[in-house]
Design a protein around this motif. Structure first.
Motif, PDB file in Angstrom:
ATOM      1  N   UNK A  79       1.004  -1.385   0.011  1.00 17.94           N
ATOM      2  CA  UNK A  79      -0.076   0.097  -0.048  1.00 17.94           C
ATOM      3  C   UNK A  79       0.713   1.215   0.181  1.00 17.94           C
ATOM      4  N   UNK A  80       2.217   1.131   0.153  1.00 20.20           N
ATOM      5  CA  UNK A  80       3.129   2.038   0.320  1.00 20.20           C
ATOM      6  C   UNK A  80       2.872   3.214   1.222  1.00 20.20           C
ATOM      7  N   UNK A  81       2.338   2.789   2.534  1.00 20.03           N
ATOM      8  CA  UNK A  81       2.149   3.694   3.345  1.00 20.03           C
ATOM      9  C   UNK A  81       3.383   3.980   3.932  1.00 20.03           C
ATOM     10  N   UNK A  82       3.694   5.151   4.385  1.00 19.84           N
ATOM     11  CA  UNK A  82       5.057   5.802   4.968  1.00 19.84           C
ATOM     12  C   UNK A  82       4.913   5.342   6.498  1.00 19.84           C
ATOM     13  N   UNK A  83       5.958   4.526   7.094  1.00 18.63           N
ATOM     14  CA  UNK A  83       5.821   3.996   8.391  1.00 18.63           C
ATOM     15  C   UNK A  83       6.483   4.543   9.289  1.00 18.63           C
ATOM     16  N   UNK A  84       7.859   4.468   9.120  1.00 16.27           N
ATOM     17  CA  UNK A  84       8.902   4.634   9.969  1.00 16.27           C
ATOM     18  C   UNK A  84      10.187   5.320   9.370  1.00 16.27           C
ATOM     19  N   UNK A  89      23.055   7.002  11.434  1.00 15.35           N
ATOM     20  CA  UNK A  89      24.161   7.660  12.576  1.00 15.35           C
ATOM     21  C   UNK A  89      23.120   7.855  13.742  1.00 15.35           C
ATOM     22  N   UNK A  90      21.984   7.587  13.746  1.00 19.88           N
ATOM     23  CA  UNK A  90      21.223   7.759  15.033  1.00 19.88           C
ATOM     24  C   UNK A  90      20.304   6.441  15.356  1.00 19.88           C
ATOM     25  N   UNK A  91      21.101   5.214  15.584  1.00 15.47           N
ATOM     26  CA  UNK A  91      20.436   4.119  15.742  1.00 15.47           C
ATOM     27  C   UNK A  91      19.803   3.746  16.872  1.00 15.47           C
ATOM     28  N   UNK A  92      19.911   4.931  17.830  1.00 13.32           N
ATOM     29  CA  UNK A  92      18.997   4.507  19.223  1.00 13.32           C
ATOM     30  C   UNK A  92      17.730   4.805  19.133  1.00 13.32           C
ATOM     31  N   UNK A  93      17.166   5.355  18.096  1.00 12.91           N
ATOM     32  CA  UNK A  93      15.593   5.429  17.912  1.00 12.91           C
ATOM     33  C   UNK A  93      15.270   5.211  16.596  1.00 12.91           C
ATOM     34  N   UNK A  94      14.074   4.902  16.714  1.00 16.35           N
ATOM     35  CA  UNK A  94      13.054   4.795  15.243  1.00 16.35           C
ATOM     36  C   UNK A  94      12.110   5.944  15.342  1.00 16.35           C
ATOM     37  N   UNK A  95      11.881   6.592  14.039  1.00 21.77           N
ATOM     38  CA  UNK A  95      10.861   7.733  14.119  1.00 21.77           C
ATOM     39  C   UNK A  95       9.556   6.951  13.398  1.00 21.77           C
ATOM     40  N   UNK A  96       8.888   6.855  14.297  1.00 26.24           N
ATOM     41  CA  UNK A  96       7.525   6.207  13.841  1.00 26.24           C
ATOM     42  C   UNK A  96       6.687   7.190  13.438  1.00 26.24           C
ATOM     43  N   UNK A  97       6.077   6.897  12.225  1.00 27.17           N
ATOM     44  CA  UNK A  97       4.792   7.861  12.085  1.00 27.17           C
ATOM     45  C   UNK A  97       3.695   7.324  12.875  1.00 27.17           C
ATOM     46  N   UNK A  98       3.245   8.396  13.746  1.00 25.21           N
ATOM     47  CA  UNK A  98       2.356   8.334  14.890  1.00 25.21           C
ATOM     48  C   UNK A  98       0.942   7.513  14.431  1.00 25.21           C
ATOM     49  N   UNK A  99       0.441   7.866  13.161  1.00 26.60           N
ATOM     50  CA  UNK A  99      -0.732   7.685  12.686  1.00 26.60           C
ATOM     51  C   UNK A  99      -0.833   6.140  12.211  1.00 26.60           C
ATOM     52  N   UNK A 100       0.331   5.406  12.473  1.00 25.12           N
ATOM     53  CA  UNK A 100       0.499   3.965  12.007  1.00 25.12           C
ATOM     54  C   UNK A 100       0.084   3.323  13.423  1.00 25.12           C
ATOM     55  N   UNK A 101      -0.030   3.883  14.432  1.00 28.81           N
ATOM     56  CA  UNK A 101      -0.595   2.949  15.582  1.00 28.81           C
ATOM     57  C   UNK A 101      -1.975   2.580  15.497  1.00 28.81           C
ATOM     58  N   UNK A 102      -2.549   1.657  16.160  1.00 29.56           N
ATOM     59  CA  UNK A 102      -3.903   1.181  15.998  1.00 29.56           C
ATOM     60  C   UNK A 102      -4.699   2.153  16.729  1.00 29.56           C
ATOM     61  N   UNK A 103      -4.092   3.012  17.894  1.00 28.53           N
ATOM     62  CA  UNK A 103      -4.606   3.957  18.513  1.00 28.53           C
ATOM     63  C   UNK A 103      -4.000   5.004  18.774  1.00 28.53           C
TER      64      UNK A 103
END
Length: 155
Positions: A79-84, A89-103
């Motif tokens: 579906x090509x949704x941009x998810x995260x 160089x910043x491996x300590x976090x993942x930038x999650x698209x918040x609207x991908x969460x079920x809630x």
């Protein structure tokens, strides 16, 4: 939303890729840069910086999309949704698209970035605004302030 109701789950629009979050966000953000505007077809992107150890893909195989540069943007291959995003160089976090969460109803951006490129009518309830990105030395204080505001115990 707090640590007591972790883990959080989510997925892309078609359900082909699913994710799990088992650690609270370090920070929540809205990015007004023109790249985010174009990738979301909206005025800004919404993201939650999740500690890497608290993020996992539980179903499917996301693919790299976007500009294929230093910031690796991951999408559902169907579906090509941009998810995260995983910034190089910043491996300590993942930038999650918040609207991908079920809630995502709990989500509110704490910081907004790239306001120098924002659409004139676009507003958010962010507590902190930056014309570009916050200076690197500001992140420790922003994360601590976000944790207090969100009701999380000190890290």
């Amino acid at each position: 939303m707090n640590e007591s109701n972790l883990p959080w789950e989510g997925g892309c629009r078609c359900g082909g890729v699913r994710i799990k979050v088992s650690a609270p966000p370090l920070l929540t953000m809205a990015c007004h840069c023109t790249g985010c505007q174009r990738m979301t077809a909206s005025a800004f992107s919404l993201s939650a910086a999740i500690p890497s150890e608290g993020f996992s893909v539980t179903k499917g195989e996301p693919v790299i999309g976007g500009l294929h540069g230093a910031s690796r943007h991951y999408f559902c291959p169907h579906c090509m949704s941009w998810m995260f995003t995983r910034p190089e160089g910043m491996d300590w976090f993942v930038n999650l698209r918040a609207t991908m969460l079920d809630d995502p109803s709990w989500f509110s951006p704490f910081v907004e970035t790239w306001t120098s490129e924002k659409l004139p009518w676009a507003t958010t309830p962010a507590v902190h605004s930056y014309e570009a990105l916050p200076p690197f030395e500001a992140y420790e204080g922003l994360v601590a302030e976000y944790r207090r505001q969100a009701g999380y115990p000190a890290a």
